[in-house]
Design a protein around this motif. Structure first.
Motif, PDB file in Angstrom:
ATOM      1  N   HIS A 152     -13.610  -1.809  -8.312  1.00 46.28           N
ATOM      2  CA  HIS A 152     -12.098  -2.336  -7.995  1.00 46.28           C
ATOM      3  C   HIS A 152     -11.118  -2.172  -9.174  1.00 46.28           C
ATOM      4  N   LEU A 166      -7.821   4.144  -1.193  1.00 46.01           N
ATOM      5  CA  LEU A 166      -6.769   2.753  -1.033  1.00 46.01           C
ATOM      6  C   LEU A 166      -7.595   1.950  -0.023  1.00 46.01           C
ATOM      7  N   ASP A 167      -7.430   0.681  -0.492  1.00 47.86           N
ATOM      8  CA  ASP A 167      -7.953  -0.424   0.219  1.00 47.86           C
ATOM      9  C   ASP A 167      -6.984  -1.422  -0.027  1.00 47.86           C
ATOM     10  N   ARG A 180      -5.401  -1.011  -4.764  1.00 47.73           N
ATOM     11  CA  ARG A 180      -4.708  -1.618  -3.725  1.00 47.73           C
ATOM     12  C   ARG A 180      -3.276  -1.069  -3.398  1.00 47.73           C
ATOM     13  N   GLY A 234       0.948  -1.226  -0.019  1.00 49.96           N
ATOM     14  CA  GLY A 234       0.040   0.137   0.051  1.00 49.96           C
ATOM     15  C   GLY A 234       0.926   1.160  -0.019  1.00 49.96           C
ATOM     16  N   ARG A 258     -15.387   8.703  -5.144  1.00 48.72           N
ATOM     17  CA  ARG A 258     -14.789   7.537  -3.928  1.00 48.72           C
ATOM     18  C   ARG A 258     -15.405   6.358  -4.424  1.00 48.72           C
ATOM     19  N   ARG A 296     -16.927  -4.838  -6.546  1.00 50.37           N
ATOM     20  CA  ARG A 296     -16.701  -5.681  -5.015  1.00 50.37           C
ATOM     21  C   ARG A 296     -18.123  -5.781  -4.431  1.00 50.37           C
ATOM     22  N   GLN A 336      -6.925  -4.322   0.804  1.00 48.68           N
ATOM     23  CA  GLN A 336      -7.499  -6.052   1.183  1.00 48.68           C
ATOM     24  C   GLN A 336      -8.365  -5.764  -0.034  1.00 48.68           C
ATOM     25  N   SER A 337      -8.582  -4.936  -0.938  1.00 49.83           N
ATOM     26  CA  SER A 337      -9.821  -5.056  -1.882  1.00 49.83           C
ATOM     27  C   SER A 337      -9.675  -6.130  -2.594  1.00 49.83           C
ATOM     28  N   ASP A 339     -19.388  -4.677  -1.747  1.00 52.71           N
ATOM     29  CA  ASP A 339     -20.183  -3.598  -1.488  1.00 52.71           C
ATOM     30  C   ASP A 339     -20.656  -2.457  -2.455  1.00 52.71           C
ATOM     31  N   ARG A 355     -12.104   1.688  -5.651  1.00 50.29           N
ATOM     32  CA  ARG A 355     -11.038   1.219  -4.435  1.00 50.29           C
ATOM     33  C   ARG A 355      -9.739   0.613  -5.323  1.00 50.29           C
TER      34      ARG A 355
END
Length: 476
Positions: free
Chosen positions: A339, A302-303, A417, A152, A412, A333, A305-306, A335, A415
């Protein structure tokens, strides 16, 4: 160790050290020797200066930076510092990080071996652990040493009394900001930067170099790298001067041989300057970074774990000179956010068709998007002949893709990584006008290669265009 009549310079070209009344360096050096780690004179000098103390028994240097060419033994200095922190200074938490997992793995194994082979150290260990991509050592006293790779773009979770940032040439401003914020409550913290000259002339570490050369307070700075004109037409001839080798490499004649340097020069050519002589590229101070999307906006999506869900869309892109190719992926994703990631970025173009076939067999994507007017357009027909689903993009569609990507980051709804390929591309990216108020990524106007960014952008467009999501189902 090899010891000849001549040994490399034990003093760096640049040495800037805060004043100190005493030093815990000699104690750390003696402790290392008990573990079988016998330091060279230059390593002892760095450790003594770095562990200088003021009249209130705090480190005179909050930051320590050591730049020395590879294989000279900077790892030995770090190992001695860590052993002293664990077994001498009573520091409760030490964190050792590097850009690559393999670097932290090697560091962990070296420290573990040093401790295991010394009974007085080993009996104080409660456990050695390896789990979830992290390794560490915990003493019975509660002191801990953690080894982590910097995945990250931030330093979240990077806290400790001592933080070692190896491969510091890869550090970013956002990582440092996050790391420093975690150390504010530590009673006597210290940060170490070690590495080699960066390939990116706009890298964050150039600021530390400038601070060291001007003698910034609370920074102990050591740099064995030489100052050479990389544009000199006689550079190769100049680099054959053995005196330069000895100036830049304190371990030459100890663990590095002249023969090795000769072989390295013949193979690396101009690359010998940064690798063996520690020469820094001229700093690009006037380059404007993050002109299109801000670093803060990119960090906000940033994620690390996406996770993408099936189905996915891919895109391929190639740099204008065809020396770099990339394949990007976009997906939904769980949610509902989107991604994006880079599956591959490699030199040349010849690998791309075969890799696309592999990705198709693994993912069964809805499509592979390719800008028909871009450098990757030559891949369209071979991909179709290979049975791959290809969506060609017109200039107008490329502009639409840019707009979608820009808005997804701003709003936003996307996402990522924290992949370095995307970070570097976006930091230096510029746009181009393609008429009628439309814009797209500027491959030729940007100071960095953009294949990674273009593929992420076009893959997102392909995902949104090729399918409509309705009630959780994909409708063609």
């Amino acid at each position: 160790m090899l010891r000849g009549a001549r040994v490399g310079s034990q003093l760096p070209r640049v040495r800037s050290v805060p004043a100190y009344l005493s030093s815990s360096g000699p104690e750390a050096i003696d402790l290392a020797a008990k573990a079988g780690l016998h330091l060279d004179p230059w390593q002892k000098t760095v450790l003594t200066d770095a562990l200088g103390e003021t009249d209130d028994h705090r480190w005179s240097a909050f930051e320590v930076c050591c730049f020395v060419p590879r294989q000279n033994g900077k790892g030995g200095v770090l190992e001695a510092r860590v052993l002293a922190g664990l077994f001498l200074f009573g520091e409760k938490l030490i964190l050792w990080s590097a850009h690559e997992v393999k670097t932290t793995d090697e560091a962990y194994l070296r420290i573990k071996q040093l401790i295991e082979e010394n009974p007085s150290f080993h009996r104080r260990v409660k456990r050695y652990w390896q789990a979830h991509g992290e390794k560490g050592i915990e003493l019975k006293s509660g002191a801990r040493l953690r080894f982590v790779a910097r995945t990250g773009r931030s330093g979240r979770g990077f806290s400790g009394d001592v933080i070692i940032l190896d491969e510091a040439q890869e550090l970013t401003a956002s990582q440092i900001k996050a790391i420093f914020s975690t150390m504010s409550t530590r009673p006597n913290p210290q940060v170490w930067y070690t590495g080699t000259p960066p390939e990116n002339p706009g890298a964050w570490i150039y600021g530390v170099k400038a601070d060291g050369e001007r003698g910034k307070a609370r920074l102990a700075y050591f740099d064995w790298g030489l100052e050479l004109d990389l544009a000199d037409k006689d550079l190769l001839t100049r680099m054959a001067d053995r005196d330069l080798w000895y100036q830049a490499n304190p371990a030459l004649g100890i663990r590095i041989t002249e023969q090795f340097c000769e072989d390295e020069l013949s193979r690396l050519k101009d690359g010998f300057a940064p690798e063996r002589l520690g020469v820094w590229l001229p700093r690009v101070e006037d380059v404007k970074l993050w002109q299109v999307i801000t670093e803060a906006a990119w960090s906000a999506v940033l994620d690390v774990q996406s996770t993408p869900l099936d189905p996915v869309a891919f895109s391929l892109d190639v740099s204008p000179d065809r020396d770099l190719g990339a394949i990007g992926l976009a997906a939904r994703r769980d949610d509902g956010l989107r991604h994006v990631e880079i599956t591959d970025q490699r030199d040349g173009v010849g690998w791309m068709l075969g890799r696309a076939v592999e990705l198709h067999d693994r993912w069964n994507p809805v499509t592979f998007a390719v800008d028909e007017g871009g450098p990757a357009g030559s891949l369209i027909e071979p991909m179709r002949q290979a049975g791959l689903p290809v969506t060609t993009m017109s200039g107008r569609e490329v502009a639409q893709a840019y707009g979608q990507f820009h808005d997804a980051v701003k709003n936003r709804t996307l996402r990522q990584r924290g992949q370095r390929e995307l970070y570097d591309a976006l930091a230096g990216a510029e746009t181009r006008d393609i008429g009628d108020g439309m814009r797209a990524w500027g491959r030729r106007s940007s100071d960095v290669p953009l294949p990674a960014l273009v593929t992420a952008t076009n893959a997102l467009w392909a995902l949104e265009t090729a399918a409509v999501w309705l009630d959780g189902s994909l409708m063609a």
